[in-house]
Each structure stands twice: as structure tokens, then as C-alpha cells.
Enzyme design. Structure first.
Site, PDB file in Angstrom:
ATOM      1  N   ILE A  21       0.841  -1.200   0.000  1.00 21.57           N
ATOM      2  CA  ILE A  21       0.000   0.000   0.000  1.00 21.57           C
ATOM      3  C   ILE A  21       0.879   1.254   0.000  1.00 21.57           C
ATOM      4  O   ILE A  21       0.594   2.235  -0.681  1.00 21.57           O
ATOM      5  CB  ILE A  21      -0.963   0.002   1.210  1.00 21.57           C
ATOM      6  N   LEU A  42      13.024  -2.700   4.494  1.00 20.32           N
ATOM      7  CA  LEU A  42      12.976  -3.724   3.434  1.00 20.32           C
ATOM      8  C   LEU A  42      12.871  -5.135   4.004  1.00 20.32           C
ATOM      9  O   LEU A  42      13.234  -6.103   3.352  1.00 20.32           O
ATOM     10  CB  LEU A  42      14.196  -3.604   2.498  1.00 20.32           C
ATOM     11  N   SER A  43      12.333  -5.255   5.237  1.00 18.45           N
ATOM     12  CA  SER A  43      12.198  -6.598   5.816  1.00 18.45           C
ATOM     13  C   SER A  43      11.094  -7.374   5.103  1.00 18.45           C
ATOM     14  O   SER A  43      11.098  -8.594   5.099  1.00 18.45           O
ATOM     15  CB  SER A  43      11.906  -6.515   7.316  1.00 18.45           C
ATOM     16  N   ASP A  71      14.946   0.885  10.142  1.00 14.69           N
ATOM     17  CA  ASP A  71      13.841   0.361  10.932  1.00 14.69           C
ATOM     18  C   ASP A  71      13.199   1.555  11.661  1.00 14.69           C
ATOM     19  O   ASP A  71      13.920   2.350  12.270  1.00 14.69           O
ATOM     20  CB  ASP A  71      14.461  -0.631  11.928  1.00 14.69           C
ATOM     21  N   PHE A  93       2.758   3.387   7.674  1.00 19.64           N
ATOM     22  CA  PHE A  93       2.361   2.059   7.196  1.00 19.64           C
ATOM     23  C   PHE A  93       3.187   0.942   7.832  1.00 19.64           C
ATOM     24  O   PHE A  93       2.744  -0.200   7.874  1.00 19.64           O
ATOM     25  CB  PHE A  93       2.612   1.924   5.684  1.00 19.64           C
ATOM     26  N   SER A 137      -7.137  -0.826  10.332  1.00 18.38           N
ATOM     27  CA  SER A 137      -7.789  -1.922   9.615  1.00 18.38           C
ATOM     28  C   SER A 137      -9.194  -2.146  10.132  1.00 18.38           C
ATOM     29  O   SER A 137      -9.482  -1.931  11.326  1.00 18.38           O
ATOM     30  CB  SER A 137      -6.959  -3.192   9.846  1.00 18.38           C
ATOM     31  N   TYR A 162      -1.882  -9.305  15.684  1.00 14.26           N
ATOM     32  CA  TYR A 162      -1.771  -8.300  14.615  1.00 14.26           C
ATOM     33  C   TYR A 162      -2.922  -7.300  14.736  1.00 14.26           C
ATOM     34  O   TYR A 162      -2.727  -6.085  14.742  1.00 14.26           O
ATOM     35  CB  TYR A 162      -1.800  -8.978  13.227  1.00 14.26           C
ATOM     36  N   LYS A 166      -3.201  -2.971  15.795  1.00 16.35           N
ATOM     37  CA  LYS A 166      -3.930  -1.890  15.125  1.00 16.35           C
ATOM     38  C   LYS A 166      -4.862  -1.201  16.130  1.00 16.35           C
ATOM     39  O   LYS A 166      -4.941   0.024  16.207  1.00 16.35           O
ATOM     40  CB  LYS A 166      -4.759  -2.436  13.955  1.00 16.35           C
ATOM     41  N   ASN A 192     -10.485  -4.614   2.554  1.00 17.55           N
ATOM     42  CA  ASN A 192      -9.508  -5.583   2.028  1.00 17.55           C
ATOM     43  C   ASN A 192      -8.810  -5.060   0.766  1.00 17.55           C
ATOM     44  O   ASN A 192      -9.371  -5.148  -0.328  1.00 17.55           O
ATOM     45  CB  ASN A 192     -10.199  -6.913   1.733  1.00 17.55           C
TER      46      ASN A 192
HETATM   47  C1  UD1 Z   1      -7.149 -10.446   6.923  1.00 18.04           C
HETATM   48  C2  UD1 Z   1      -7.083 -10.126   8.387  1.00 18.04           C
HETATM   49  C3  UD1 Z   1      -7.150  -8.660   8.565  1.00 18.04           C
HETATM   50  C4  UD1 Z   1      -6.083  -7.972   7.788  1.00 18.04           C
HETATM   51  C5  UD1 Z   1      -6.159  -8.366   6.332  1.00 18.04           C
HETATM   52  C6  UD1 Z   1      -4.943  -7.828   5.615  1.00 18.04           C
HETATM   53  C7  UD1 Z   1      -8.102 -11.962   9.681  1.00 18.04           C
HETATM   54  C8  UD1 Z   1      -9.213 -12.328  10.620  1.00 18.04           C
HETATM   55  N1  UD1 Z   1      -8.167 -10.751   9.151  1.00 18.04           N
HETATM   56  O1  UD1 Z   1      -8.440 -10.086   6.446  1.00 18.04           O
HETATM   57  O2  UD1 Z   1      -6.985  -8.365   9.928  1.00 18.04           O
HETATM   58  O3  UD1 Z   1      -6.189  -6.585   7.918  1.00 18.04           O
HETATM   59  O4  UD1 Z   1      -6.152  -9.778   6.201  1.00 18.04           O
HETATM   60  O5  UD1 Z   1      -5.092  -7.944   4.255  1.00 18.04           O
HETATM   61  O6  UD1 Z   1      -7.236 -12.738   9.432  1.00 18.04           O
HETATM   62  N2  UD1 Z   1      -9.915 -17.007   2.037  1.00 18.04           N
HETATM   63  C9  UD1 Z   1     -10.027 -18.216   1.385  1.00 18.04           C
HETATM   64  N3  UD1 Z   1      -8.888 -18.824   0.963  1.00 18.04           N
HETATM   65  C10 UD1 Z   1      -7.642 -18.312   1.157  1.00 18.04           C
HETATM   66  C11 UD1 Z   1      -7.528 -17.070   1.840  1.00 18.04           C
HETATM   67  C12 UD1 Z   1      -8.690 -16.449   2.274  1.00 18.04           C
HETATM   68  O7  UD1 Z   1     -11.129 -18.727   1.163  1.00 18.04           O
HETATM   69  O8  UD1 Z   1      -6.639 -18.924   0.743  1.00 18.04           O
HETATM   70  C13 UD1 Z   1     -11.157 -16.306   2.432  1.00 18.04           C
HETATM   71  C14 UD1 Z   1     -11.255 -15.948   3.896  1.00 18.04           C
HETATM   72  O9  UD1 Z   1     -11.865 -16.976   4.624  1.00 18.04           O
HETATM   73  C15 UD1 Z   1     -12.103 -14.661   3.832  1.00 18.04           C
HETATM   74  C16 UD1 Z   1     -11.702 -14.018   2.506  1.00 18.04           C
HETATM   75  O10 UD1 Z   1     -11.153 -15.075   1.722  1.00 18.04           O
HETATM   76  O11 UD1 Z   1     -13.476 -14.977   3.763  1.00 18.04           O
HETATM   77  C17 UD1 Z   1     -10.672 -12.921   2.649  1.00 18.04           C
HETATM   78  O12 UD1 Z   1      -9.538 -13.403   3.388  1.00 18.04           O
HETATM   79  P1  UD1 Z   1      -8.181 -12.597   3.481  1.00 18.04           P
HETATM   80  O13 UD1 Z   1      -7.765 -12.138   2.141  1.00 18.04           O
HETATM   81  O14 UD1 Z   1      -7.209 -13.428   4.252  1.00 18.04           O
HETATM   82  O15 UD1 Z   1      -8.559 -11.292   4.310  1.00 18.04           O
HETATM   83  P2  UD1 Z   1      -9.321 -11.167   5.729  1.00 18.04           P
HETATM   84  O16 UD1 Z   1      -9.279 -12.411   6.491  1.00 18.04           O
HETATM   85  O17 UD1 Z   1     -10.647 -10.542   5.469  1.00 18.04           O
END
Ligand code: UD1
Length: 351
Positions: A21, A42-43, A71, A93, A137, A162, A166, A192
Site C-alpha cells: 500500500i 525492506l524486511s 527500521d 504504514f 484496519s 496483529y 492496530k 480488504n
Molecule cells: C485479513 C485479516 C485482517 C487484515 C487483512 C490484511 C483476519 C481475521 N483478518 O483479512 O486483519 O487486515 O487480512 O489484508 O485474518 N480465504 C479463502 N482462501 C484463502 C484465503 C482467504 O477462502 O486462501 C477467504 C477468507 O476466509 C475470507 C476471505 O477469503 O473470507 C478474505 O480473506 P483474506 O484475504 O485473508 O482477508 P481477511 O481475512 O478478510
């Protein structure tokens, strides 16, 4: 920036400016004629992103960008950056962001994310810079009671360290303003973030197996992984899969520029949701990405992932009414740009 200044006369420090971002926001700021200083260790980012930023904005604007590899928790390094540059505002960020890892390494997550924020605001205060935009977030809303989420919806318990970092950093920055009303704090709660720069030159480059949905889907599309694992198909949603408010990273970047312009001349603490207001299910994402890449992407239905909520999406009317900001892109554009980035850079910046 408690004073209102033209972008040409303003210097913005962007911590984590080489990240996903951050890098898109840096491009947006340079294109708006701000002077930008990146601090990034750059970690979890590549130095190559700097060349991509230069290529997108062109030589003249790139001359207004400087980069420090450091850092944010390193006070001496921060002091030197603030001594060398007249910083007007900070966009913060930098931080660890892997949800699963945070559960295994709470000390590292609390230590890094909170420690570096405290070092940052302390050095800012010493240098009389009291304007900060924080990258928060929607995770701070926890499991929502009702949708859409407005900024007045209650903050709730998070499911991982995490998320708590926030949550806590929002509180720390609010307390800072209570103690010293000259502070100007904007908390941006992202939903997201996905997508990539439309040139295909910048995008998300996760190390290892992606935790988030979009980078995973993109790697399936490019043939690096076999099929998408859909976490949960028995949610109370139209197709049984989880619903989220996906937002194009370009819209998020313009949201930061809108916040900077808005905060000039003000003090206070203000929260804005940055999303599109639309919920999209996991299966809808797979379908949209399949159209973007021209092939049906395979998926398997799996059990729910611990800590996931059923659905969340934002009410973004506050950002629209106050800052004049609105998301412009939809899911198809997000998938199109992600695909362009992933197919041009199958191994990310190192490819
Ligand atoms: C997650 C974090 C959130 C963070 C954000 C950063 C949690 C509870 N939330 O959001 O705190 O700010 O990432 O980007 O972990 N899904 C699949 N398959 C996958 C990966 C995800 O089905 O391989 C589904 C998940 O169940 C969810 C949706 O896709 O319904 C989005 O998931 P994800 O992209 O990981 O974001 P969040 O979980 O919403």
C-alpha cells in the site's frame, strides 16, 4: 500539517513506503507534487520497487523522493531523518502484518508494531511534527453486530495480536491528542486492499505461501499453485462463502492523498473507513479473476479458517462527505490489474 500548505511545499514521511500500500501511496503523492521521504527496512519489501516508482512518475517527480533504509523502531535513524528533512506530516504504514504469524509471535508483533510507533511519535513530537495518518484496519471492528460498518460502530475484541496492534495504536494516537490537542491524527480503517498499479509495474509481493485470498488466487492463475482453498462454504451468505469489502489499492492510495489534503490546517482525531461499500464473496472473486485471466480457476471447498468473520463491508459516506473521496474501481478492475501485475511479474519484484 496543522498549517495548510500546498503539496509543492509539503514533505511527507512515509514509513513502510516500499510495501504494497505504501508504494502505491508514494506514487499518488509524487503525482500530486508532494515531496516524499520513504523510511523502510525492506524486511518485507524489495528495493526494486523504488525503480518502479521512478518509472511510473518520471524523472522530474522522482527527484522529489528520497529513501532511507532503516527500521522505524531505530530512534537514532529516525532522528537523523527528521534532522535532514523538514517533515510536515507522516503516513505510518510500517509494521508486521501476517495474521497467522502474529499468533505464534506475539512478543515480536507487539514489540515491533507498537515499539516503532512509540519511537516515531516521540521523535515527531521532538521535531514539532504533530500530523499523522495511521494505517489501521477493519479488523478493529471484530465480529460485527450489524452491517454496513460505520466509523461509529463499536471496536470489538480482535482475534489475533496483529489486529490488537492496530486496535492499540489507534488508542495510543487518540491518547496523544488528548494529552496535546495540537496533534492531528487520522485513522484510516482499510477494508480488504487488493489490485495493483494499472501499468503492471507494482503490486503485492508476499513472501512464501500467501495468507490472503487475492495473492493466492493470482498465484493459482499464474500456475504457481494448484487450486484455491475456499475457507468455509457454510456461512450465512448468499453462496455460503465469506464476504468482504475489497478495495483497489489505487483507491486506497487516493484515500491517503485525500486525507492529507483534508487534514491541513486542522487538529483532532478523525476516523475514516476506506472501502467500496460492496460485499463480494470468495466464489465471486474466483469467478472475476477467472474472467480476468481467461481460464476457469480450480478451487476446493475447505472448512472455515479460525478467526474469520462471516461478512464485513463498509459504509464510506463519511469519507465521501468530509474528504470528497470515493472508491472508483470495482472487482473486475481489481482482478484485471492484479492479473496484469502477476502475469508480468510471476515471481514478484525478484522475478
Ligand atoms: C485479513 C485479516 C485482517 C487484515 C487483512 C490484511 C483476519 C481475521 N483478518 O483479512 O486483519 O487486515 O487480512 O489484508 O485474518 N480465504 C479463502 N482462501 C484463502 C484465503 C482467504 O477462502 O486462501 C477467504 C477468507 O476466509 C475470507 C476471505 O477469503 O473470507 C478474505 O480473506 P483474506 O484475504 O485473508 O482477508 P481477511 O481475512 O478478510
Amino acid at each position: 500539517m496543522s498549517q495548510k500548505r500546498d503539496p509543492q511545499d509539503s514533505c511527507i514521511l512515509v514509513t513502510g513506503g516500499a510495501g504494497f500500500i505504501g508504494s502505491h501511496t508514494v506514487v499518488e503523492l509524487l503525482e500530486k507534487d508532494y515531496q516524499v521521504v520513504i523510511v523502510d527496512d525492506l524486511s518485507n519489501a524489495s528495493e526494486k520497487v523504488l525503480d518502479r516508482i521512478d518509472a511510473i512518475v518520471g524523472e522530474e517527480r522522482a527527484a522529489r523522493l528520497s529513501f532511507y533504509r532503516a527500521d522505524v523502531g531505530d530512534r537514532d535513524a529516525l532522528e537523523a531523518i527528521f534532522d535532514d528533512n523538514q517533515i510536515d506530516a507522516v503516513i505510518h504504514f510500517a509494521g508486521y502484518k501476517a495474521v497467522g504469524e502474529s499468533v505464534k509471535k506475539p512478543i515480536e508483533y507487539y514489540g515491533n508494531n507498537i515499539g516503532s510507533t512509540l519511537a516515531l511519535v516521540d521523535v515527531m513530537r521532538e521535531h514539532g511534527c504533530k500530523s499523522i495518518i495511521f494505517s489501521s484496519s477493519a479488523t478493529v471492528y471484530g465480529d460485527p453486530d450489524s452491517l454496513p460498518l460505520t466509523e461509529a460502530s463499536p471496536k470489538k475484541a480482535c482475534t489475533n495480536p496483529y489486529g490488537w496492534t492496530k486496535w492499540m495504536i489507534e488508542q495510543i494516537l487518540s491518547d496523544l491528542h488528548t494529552a496535546d490537542p495540537e496533534w492531528n491524527v487520522v485513522l484510516l480503517r482499510y477494508f480488504n486492499p487488493i489490485g495493483a498499479h494499472p501499468t503492471g509495474l507494482m503490486g503485492e509481493d508476499p513472501k512464501g505461501i500467501p495468507n490472503n485470498l487475492l495473492p493466492y488466487v493470482a498465484q493459482v492463475a499464474v500456475g504457481k499453485r494448484e487450486s484455491v482453498h475456499v475457507f468455509g462454504s457454510d456461512y450465512d451468505t448468499p453462496d455460503g462463502t465469506g464476504v468482504r469489502d475489497y478495495i483497489h489499492v489505487m483507491d486506497l492510495a487516493s484515500g491517503h492523498a485525500a486525507a492529507l489534503a483534508w487534514m491541513g490546517g486542522r487538529t483532532g482525531v478523525e476516523i475514516f473507513n476506506l472501502g467500496t461499500g460492496k460485499g463480494t464473496s470468495v466464489l465471486q472473486i474466483i469467478e472475476a479473476f477467472s474472467s480476468a485471466c481467461g481460464r476457469e480457476l480450480p478451487y476446493v471447498l475447505e472448512p472455515r479458517r479460525a478467526g474469520d468473520v462471516t461478512a464485513n463491508y463498509a459504509d464510506c459516506s463519511k469519507a465521501r462527505d468530509e474528504m470528497g473521496w470515493e472508491a472508483r474501481f470495482g472487482i473486475d478492475e481489481m482482478c484485471r490489474d492484479s492479473w496484469k501485475w502477476q502475469s508480468n511479474n510471476p515471481n514478484g519484484y525478484e522475478g
